[in-house]
Scaffold this motif. Structure first.
Motif, PDB file in Angstrom:
ATOM      1  N   THR A 398     -75.816 -67.461 -56.503  1.00 25.62           N
ATOM      2  CA  THR A 398     -74.652 -66.782 -57.081  1.00 25.62           C
ATOM      3  C   THR A 398     -74.742 -65.284 -56.787  1.00 25.62           C
ATOM      4  O   THR A 398     -75.836 -64.719 -56.716  1.00 25.62           O
ATOM      5  CB  THR A 398     -74.542 -67.024 -58.590  1.00 25.62           C
ATOM      6  OG1 THR A 398     -75.666 -66.431 -59.249  1.00 25.62           O
ATOM      7  CG2 THR A 398     -74.516 -68.514 -58.886  1.00 25.62           C
ATOM      8  N   GLU A 399     -73.589 -64.634 -56.640  1.00 23.04           N
ATOM      9  CA  GLU A 399     -73.598 -63.269 -56.108  1.00 23.04           C
ATOM     10  C   GLU A 399     -73.337 -62.165 -57.118  1.00 23.04           C
ATOM     11  O   GLU A 399     -73.667 -61.005 -56.856  1.00 23.04           O
ATOM     12  CB  GLU A 399     -72.581 -63.140 -54.978  1.00 23.04           C
ATOM     13  CG  GLU A 399     -71.134 -63.215 -55.411  1.00 23.04           C
ATOM     14  CD  GLU A 399     -70.172 -62.846 -54.285  1.00 23.04           C
ATOM     15  OE1 GLU A 399     -70.551 -62.076 -53.384  1.00 23.04           O
ATOM     16  OE2 GLU A 399     -69.035 -63.343 -54.303  1.00 23.04           O
ATOM     17  N   HIS A 400     -72.736 -62.451 -58.264  1.00 23.81           N
ATOM     18  CA  HIS A 400     -72.222 -61.365 -59.100  1.00 23.81           C
ATOM     19  C   HIS A 400     -73.295 -60.753 -59.999  1.00 23.81           C
ATOM     20  O   HIS A 400     -73.941 -61.442 -60.783  1.00 23.81           O
ATOM     21  CB  HIS A 400     -71.067 -61.859 -59.965  1.00 23.81           C
ATOM     22  CG  HIS A 400     -69.881 -62.300 -59.178  1.00 23.81           C
ATOM     23  ND1 HIS A 400     -69.347 -61.553 -58.152  1.00 23.81           N
ATOM     24  CD2 HIS A 400     -69.114 -63.422 -59.254  1.00 23.81           C
ATOM     25  CE1 HIS A 400     -68.311 -62.185 -57.634  1.00 23.81           C
ATOM     26  NE2 HIS A 400     -68.148 -63.325 -58.275  1.00 23.81           N
ATOM     27  N   ALA A 401     -73.435 -59.426 -59.871  1.00 24.28           N
ATOM     28  CA  ALA A 401     -74.263 -58.668 -60.801  1.00 24.28           C
ATOM     29  C   ALA A 401     -73.433 -57.649 -61.565  1.00 24.28           C
ATOM     30  O   ALA A 401     -73.853 -57.168 -62.620  1.00 24.28           O
ATOM     31  CB  ALA A 401     -75.382 -57.946 -60.056  1.00 24.28           C
ATOM     32  N   TRP A 402     -72.250 -57.338 -61.024  1.00 27.08           N
ATOM     33  CA  TRP A 402     -71.416 -56.297 -61.610  1.00 27.08           C
ATOM     34  C   TRP A 402     -69.978 -56.776 -61.711  1.00 27.08           C
ATOM     35  O   TRP A 402     -69.570 -57.714 -61.039  1.00 27.08           O
ATOM     36  CB  TRP A 402     -71.495 -55.014 -60.764  1.00 27.08           C
ATOM     37  CG  TRP A 402     -72.855 -54.390 -60.832  1.00 27.08           C
ATOM     38  CD1 TRP A 402     -73.955 -54.750 -60.104  1.00 27.08           C
ATOM     39  CD2 TRP A 402     -73.264 -53.340 -61.697  1.00 27.08           C
ATOM     40  NE1 TRP A 402     -75.034 -53.985 -60.468  1.00 27.08           N
ATOM     41  CE2 TRP A 402     -74.640 -53.099 -61.439  1.00 27.08           C
ATOM     42  CE3 TRP A 402     -72.622 -52.571 -62.656  1.00 27.08           C
ATOM     43  CZ2 TRP A 402     -75.366 -52.135 -62.111  1.00 27.08           C
ATOM     44  CZ3 TRP A 402     -73.347 -51.589 -63.328  1.00 27.08           C
ATOM     45  CH2 TRP A 402     -74.706 -51.378 -63.054  1.00 27.08           C
ATOM     46  N   SER A 403     -69.203 -56.108 -62.537  1.00 26.94           N
ATOM     47  CA  SER A 403     -67.781 -56.400 -62.660  1.00 26.94           C
ATOM     48  C   SER A 403     -67.074 -56.077 -61.346  1.00 26.94           C
ATOM     49  O   SER A 403     -67.640 -55.410 -60.473  1.00 26.94           O
ATOM     50  CB  SER A 403     -67.165 -55.577 -63.798  1.00 26.94           C
ATOM     51  OG  SER A 403     -67.348 -54.185 -63.554  1.00 26.94           O
ATOM     52  N   ALA A 404     -65.840 -56.523 -61.209  1.00 24.74           N
ATOM     53  CA  ALA A 404     -65.110 -56.346 -59.959  1.00 24.74           C
ATOM     54  C   ALA A 404     -64.954 -54.876 -59.579  1.00 24.74           C
ATOM     55  O   ALA A 404     -64.953 -54.526 -58.398  1.00 24.74           O
ATOM     56  CB  ALA A 404     -63.745 -57.007 -60.061  1.00 24.74           C
ATOM     57  N   ASP A 405     -64.848 -53.990 -60.578  1.00 27.35           N
ATOM     58  CA  ASP A 405     -64.720 -52.562 -60.275  1.00 27.35           C
ATOM     59  C   ASP A 405     -66.067 -51.864 -60.179  1.00 27.35           C
ATOM     60  O   ASP A 405     -66.132 -50.647 -59.948  1.00 27.35           O
ATOM     61  CB  ASP A 405     -63.843 -51.871 -61.320  1.00 27.35           C
ATOM     62  CG  ASP A 405     -64.429 -51.940 -62.727  1.00 27.35           C
ATOM     63  OD1 ASP A 405     -65.561 -52.445 -62.905  1.00 27.35           O
ATOM     64  OD2 ASP A 405     -63.751 -51.487 -63.665  1.00 27.35           O
ATOM     65  N   GLY A 406     -67.160 -52.623 -60.331  1.00 26.35           N
ATOM     66  CA  GLY A 406     -68.501 -52.052 -60.216  1.00 26.35           C
ATOM     67  C   GLY A 406     -68.949 -51.242 -61.407  1.00 26.35           C
ATOM     68  O   GLY A 406     -70.014 -50.625 -61.370  1.00 26.35           O
ATOM     69  N   GLY A 407     -68.175 -51.264 -62.479  1.00 24.67           N
ATOM     70  CA  GLY A 407     -68.499 -50.405 -63.609  1.00 24.67           C
ATOM     71  C   GLY A 407     -69.294 -51.057 -64.722  1.00 24.67           C
ATOM     72  O   GLY A 407     -69.850 -50.362 -65.566  1.00 24.67           O
ATOM     73  N   THR A 408     -69.359 -52.381 -64.735  1.00 24.18           N
ATOM     74  CA  THR A 408     -70.037 -53.083 -65.825  1.00 24.18           C
ATOM     75  C   THR A 408     -71.057 -54.066 -65.267  1.00 24.18           C
ATOM     76  O   THR A 408     -70.726 -54.900 -64.417  1.00 24.18           O
ATOM     77  CB  THR A 408     -69.024 -53.849 -66.699  1.00 24.18           C
ATOM     78  OG1 THR A 408     -68.025 -52.946 -67.175  1.00 24.18           O
ATOM     79  CG2 THR A 408     -69.722 -54.510 -67.880  1.00 24.18           C
ATOM     80  N   PHE A 409     -72.287 -53.986 -65.749  1.00 18.47           N
ATOM     81  CA  PHE A 409     -73.343 -54.896 -65.337  1.00 18.47           C
ATOM     82  C   PHE A 409     -73.124 -56.243 -66.018  1.00 18.47           C
ATOM     83  O   PHE A 409     -73.054 -56.321 -67.249  1.00 18.47           O
ATOM     84  CB  PHE A 409     -74.699 -54.314 -65.721  1.00 18.47           C
ATOM     85  CG  PHE A 409     -75.879 -55.177 -65.352  1.00 18.47           C
ATOM     86  CD1 PHE A 409     -76.053 -55.652 -64.057  1.00 18.47           C
ATOM     87  CD2 PHE A 409     -76.825 -55.505 -66.301  1.00 18.47           C
ATOM     88  CE1 PHE A 409     -77.135 -56.433 -63.723  1.00 18.47           C
ATOM     89  CE2 PHE A 409     -77.928 -56.285 -65.977  1.00 18.47           C
ATOM     90  CZ  PHE A 409     -78.073 -56.751 -64.683  1.00 18.47           C
ATOM     91  N   VAL A 410     -73.006 -57.338 -65.218  1.00 17.30           N
ATOM     92  CA  VAL A 410     -72.696 -58.650 -65.794  1.00 17.30           C
ATOM     93  C   VAL A 410     -73.860 -59.641 -65.692  1.00 17.30           C
ATOM     94  O   VAL A 410     -73.841 -60.688 -66.332  1.00 17.30           O
ATOM     95  CB  VAL A 410     -71.439 -59.263 -65.143  1.00 17.30           C
ATOM     96  CG1 VAL A 410     -70.218 -58.399 -65.421  1.00 17.30           C
ATOM     97  CG2 VAL A 410     -71.620 -59.457 -63.638  1.00 17.30           C
TER      98      VAL A 410
END
Length: 424
Positions: A398-410
């Motif tokens: 899986t690839e996501h570490a951040w929100s789509a705008d790069g502002g929130t660590f997920v």
């Protein structure tokens, strides 16, 4: 005139009228459909191999996969509670509810060290392993996985790195992919592609090049370089790789005829994901195409899956009149497919859905697809076969570490597997 003759005359007239009308273009539907393969032939190009040999000679630092694993410098971690929320058993969508029988459960899982879980500009994409590389599922004595990462940051493009994972010891090391330069003095550059799919066959690592086709790297030619500078290639008397200790040089490619920035069309395939099917004779390379929506063009629709035969001895694509000719092709009735695997005639289509859980679809040619739960941000697929090349585990990263705008660590990065037989 009797009823029987009236019916016969009506049928004849209806057929005559239909035959006289123009043929209507085929409409898209919700079935996996077989498509023509003529446009998907690939031309082999091994002209880089000589430059890779010169580079190997100049550096004199060839290292084996076992040596790279022995020098692994990062731990694979137990997934945190937040990271586990990305897994398919934690499916949490109320807009598309699923029954309990549609929920897949991971049978194995692990996560990256903190630095790689949180980095914004390296994003995991492709996955393969020693089960692709050799019949016994091992490379030498090691159970290995490889994961590609795409660089996404303004400035010099560092290209693609591949993580070599020692599964038994739960450690890994990054290796930078490089392309030898066609120069008298051996040198190399980064490989600026998305690397959305990997397949490891023998000593060759195949990497999906979205617009170009397939790039080929030789795992027997891992080279050690200096990690002292964040530059690429030769500088003075030393070689560097943006701070990485090892590089893996490209030796060949299989190129499609049209290589403009990729838009799915009748003449151009987007090489978005890659896997190996060992259930066919011979084995087949499976190319998946990503589309962010369905198309009214039935020849493209939600994206295509195209397969190429692999020679059992050379582990290279089978050539016909000098080209790798596609064995078969289908269109998917589902869009946003990031990973594709086939096994015993069945297609497995892993869909992405931005930063929400998505779905694993499966079906056969001419049939509709079934639906199961899938990950948040699932990418390429890798089938780690069981004993005697039987159905085993279906892996993704899986690839996501951040929100789509790069502002929130997920915190949603993980590597996990589900039993292939659990996917309906």
């Amino acid at each position: 005139m009797g009823k029987r003759w009236s019916t016969l005359v009506l049928l004849v007239c209806t057929y005559a009228v239909a035959a006289a009308l123009p043929v209507r273009a085929e409409e898209v539907d919700d079935l996996i459909r077989s498509r023509p393969v003529e446009a998907f032939s690939l031309t082999p190009d091994w002209s880089l191999e000589a430059y890779a040999e010169n580079l190997e000679t100049a550096l004199g630092t060839t290292r084996s996969v076992a040596a790279v694993l022995g020098d692994a410098n990062r731990p694979l971690e137990t997934c945190s509670g937040t990271q586990q929320q990305a897994l398919p058993e934690h499916y949490a969508r109320t807009d598309h509810p699923l029954t309990s029988g549609q929920i897949l459960h991971s049978s194995d899982r692990f996560c990256w060290d903190d630095g790689d879980s949180e980095v914004t500009y390296w994003q995991p994409q492709g996955i393969t392993g020693s089960s692709d590389a050799d019949d016994d599922g091992l490379w030498g004595e090691n159970r290995v996985m490889l994961v590609s990462w795409h660089y996404d940051l303004t400035g010099p493009d560092k290209g693609v790195r591949v993580s070599f994972l020692d599964v038994a010891n739960r450690r890994y090391r990054h290796v930078l992919l490089v392309e030898p330069t066609r120069t008298t003095t051996p040198n190399y550059t980064a490989v600026p592609i998305h690397a959305g799919g990997l397949a490891w066959l023998g000593h060759h690592l195949y990497v999906a090049d979205t617009s170009g086709g397939l790039r080929v790297f030789d795992v027997n030619r891992v080279l050690e370089v200096s990690d002292a500078q964040d530059v690429i290639g030769r500088s003075g008397s030393a070689y560097y790789a943006h701070g990485y200790k090892y590089v893996l040089p490209q030796v060949g490619a299989y190129k499609q005829a049209v290589q403009t920035p990729c838009t799915p069309s009748a003449t151009q395939l987007c090489f978005s994901s890659l896997s190996l099917d060992r259930s066919t004779t011979p084995d087949t390379l499976v190319v998946g195409e990503y589309r962010d929506q369905r198309s009214t063009d039935a020849a493209v629709d939600g994206g295509r899956v195209v397969r190429y035969r692999v020679d059992a001895t050379t582990r290279l694509p089978v050539l016909t009149n000098g080209k790798a000719v596609a064995q078969d092709a289908v269109t998917s009735p589902r869009s946003n497919v990031q990973g594709v695997q086939t096994w015993n005639g069945r297609y497995y289509l892993g869909r992405s859905s931005n930063r929400q859980h998505s779905w694993m679809y499966s079906g056969t040619t001419g049939g509709a697809t079934t639906t199961n739960s899938w990950a948040v941000g699932g990418e390429d697929l890798y089938h780690e076969h069981g004993p005697g090349t039987t159905a085993g585990k279906l892996w993704t990263v899986t690839e996501h570490a951040w929100s789509a705008d790069g502002g929130t660590f997920v915190d949603k990065r993980a590597i996990f597997a589900v039993p292939l037989t659990d996917v309906d």
